[in-house]
Design a protein around this motif. Structure first.
Motif, short mmCIF file in Angstrom:
data_model
loop_
_atom_site.label_atom_id
_atom_site.label_comp_id
_atom_site.label_asym_id
_atom_site.label_seq_id
_atom_site.Cartn_x
_atom_site.Cartn_y
_atom_site.Cartn_z
N GLN A 80 5.66 2.97 -7.33
CA GLN A 80 5.00 4.26 -7.47
C GLN A 80 3.49 4.11 -7.34
O GLN A 80 2.89 3.20 -7.93
N CYS A 81 2.90 5.01 -6.57
CA CYS A 81 1.45 5.01 -6.38
C CYS A 81 0.79 5.64 -7.60
O CYS A 81 1.18 6.73 -8.02
N GLN A 82 -0.21 4.95 -8.16
CA GLN A 82 -0.90 5.45 -9.35
C GLN A 82 -1.99 6.47 -8.99
O GLN A 82 -2.56 7.11 -9.85
N VAL A 83 -2.24 6.60 -7.69
CA VAL A 83 -3.28 7.55 -7.27
C VAL A 83 -2.67 8.90 -6.92
O VAL A 83 -3.06 9.93 -7.46
N CYS A 84 -1.68 8.89 -6.01
CA CYS A 84 -1.13 10.18 -5.57
C CYS A 84 0.26 10.45 -6.14
O CYS A 84 0.81 11.52 -5.95
N GLY A 85 0.84 9.45 -6.82
CA GLY A 85 2.12 9.67 -7.47
C GLY A 85 3.32 9.45 -6.57
O GLY A 85 4.47 9.53 -7.02
N HIS A 86 3.09 9.16 -5.29
CA HIS A 86 4.21 9.00 -4.36
C HIS A 86 5.13 7.86 -4.80
O HIS A 86 4.69 6.78 -5.17
N CYS A 87 6.43 8.16 -4.80
CA CYS A 87 7.41 7.18 -5.25
C CYS A 87 8.29 6.78 -4.06
O CYS A 87 8.70 7.63 -3.27
N ILE A 140 0.85 -1.19 0.00
CA ILE A 140 0.00 0.00 0.00
C ILE A 140 0.88 1.24 0.00
O ILE A 140 1.97 1.25 0.57
N CYS A 141 0.38 2.26 -0.65
CA CYS A 141 1.12 3.52 -0.72
C CYS A 141 1.33 4.07 0.68
O CYS A 141 0.41 4.08 1.50
N ALA A 142 2.55 4.52 0.94
CA ALA A 142 2.88 5.03 2.28
C ALA A 142 2.13 6.31 2.60
O ALA A 142 1.94 6.64 3.77
N VAL A 143 1.69 7.01 1.58
CA VAL A 143 1.04 8.30 1.81
C VAL A 143 -0.48 8.19 1.82
O VAL A 143 -1.13 8.57 2.78
N CYS A 144 -1.05 7.62 0.74
CA CYS A 144 -2.53 7.64 0.65
C CYS A 144 -3.16 6.27 0.89
O CYS A 144 -4.38 6.13 0.84
N HIS A 145 -2.32 5.26 1.17
CA HIS A 145 -2.79 3.90 1.51
C HIS A 145 -3.53 3.20 0.38
O HIS A 145 -4.26 2.24 0.63
ZN ZN Z 1 -0.58 7.21 -2.88
#
Ligand code: ZN
Length: 305
Positions: free
Chosen positions: A237-244, A220-225
């Protein structure tokens, strides 16, 4: 000298567990509500910590204590030990409109009676006083309910109750700041004694029904889960918020989640590989584990710590 934090306020273990479970499974409605309230409460306590941390008169600050007195457990949000009196704070992050009627608190949003924070405070203060007396300390205790959320409003608020409302908070903190205080060995020994008496409760039993195979797998993305995470040359890389995030860091974060949720489970390559569904190479997982954790066991039953 400034206030000294003798016991800090880490994010409660139960809250961390609930957040992880919430991301990976469908919690029961009452657990969801509990998670929401717990997260909100913690947020409020941290807000209050920012204020008490700025106080100049010397004091010992003890956060989130679970103590026992006369076979009764009680939890203290903030205890400020300084020259008489000692201050006990019950912090509430309630938001919205509430009503006070016949000694009861009602939430107007849910149209229901809620736990009376004044009774909670009274119980806590009484148990603390008994505990201090049994330890041989005879200091006065001043106890307050702090409503920290600026969006909190209490209709028909009672007079002469130990309540500090959001709009009174700045003045209240100023008043606390003006009182001089000198600490001596007695204050220190009391503070240290209370910290040593702090108890911890394991939340694991409560959530043991959520077994590892019931949880949704994937990084899961560390930022937006979000689970919508894809991996490419040593990154995810998160496809929702872009966090890498670095691949190693993401895998180790996943290991941390497994360890937090299931402290007794052995960390093996296969287990982490299954957990990190979005990484399609077992070799990568093995390398990350080997490089960052201590490898134990025989060739066939390798696990990592
Ligand atoms: Zn994210």
């Amino acid at each position: 000298m400034w206030s000294m934090i003798l016991k800090d306020r880490p994010e409660p273990l139960e809250l961390r567990i609930l957040k992880l479970l919430d991301a990976r499974t469908a919690l029961e409605e009452k657990e969801k509500k509990y998670l929401h309230n717990k997260a909100k409460g913690y947020e409020g306590e941290k807000m209050f910590d920012l204020l008490t941390g700025k106080l100049e008169p010397p004091s010992y600050l003890l956060h989130d204590l679970l103590l026992e007195s006369n076979n009764s457990k009680f939890q203290i949000d903030t205890l400020m030990i300084r020259q008489d009196p000692i201050h006990l704070f019950e912090v509430k992050n309630y938001e919205g409109d509430f009503n006070y009627e016949n000694g009861r608190f009602y939430s107007l949003a849910i149209k229901k009676e809620i736990k009376n924070p004044l009774l909670q405070l009274e119980r806590c203060e009484s148990l603390l006083r008994q505990l201090l007396q049994s330890l041989g300390y005879h200091m006065t205790i001043e106890a307050y309910v702090i409503f920290i959320n600026p969006k909190f409003h209490l209709y028909q608020s009672p007079m002469n109750k130990p309540i500090i409302y959001p709009n009174q908070l700045p003045d209240f903190m100023c008043k606390l700041n003006r009182k001089s205080s000198t600490l001596n060995g007695l204050h220190k020994s009391l503070a240290e004694q209370l910290v040593s008496m702090h108890q911890t409760e394991s939340p694991y039993e409560k959530y043991s029904k959520y077994s590892i195979d019931m949880l949704k797998k994937g990084i899961i993305c560390a930022v937006c889960h979000s689970f919508d995470v894809s991996s490419f040359d040593r990154h995810v890389q998160c496809q929702v918020c872009g966090h890498c995030e670095g691949l190693d860091s993401a895998v180790l974060r996943a290991v941390g989640e497994i360890k937090l949720l299931y402290p007794n489970v052995k960390i093996t390559t296969n287990l982490v590989f299954e957990w990190c569904e979005s990484i399609d190479s077992k070799k990568t997982i093995r390398r990350v584990l080997k490089q960052n954790l201590i490898c134990n066991g025989k060739t066939k039953g390798l696990f990592y710590e």
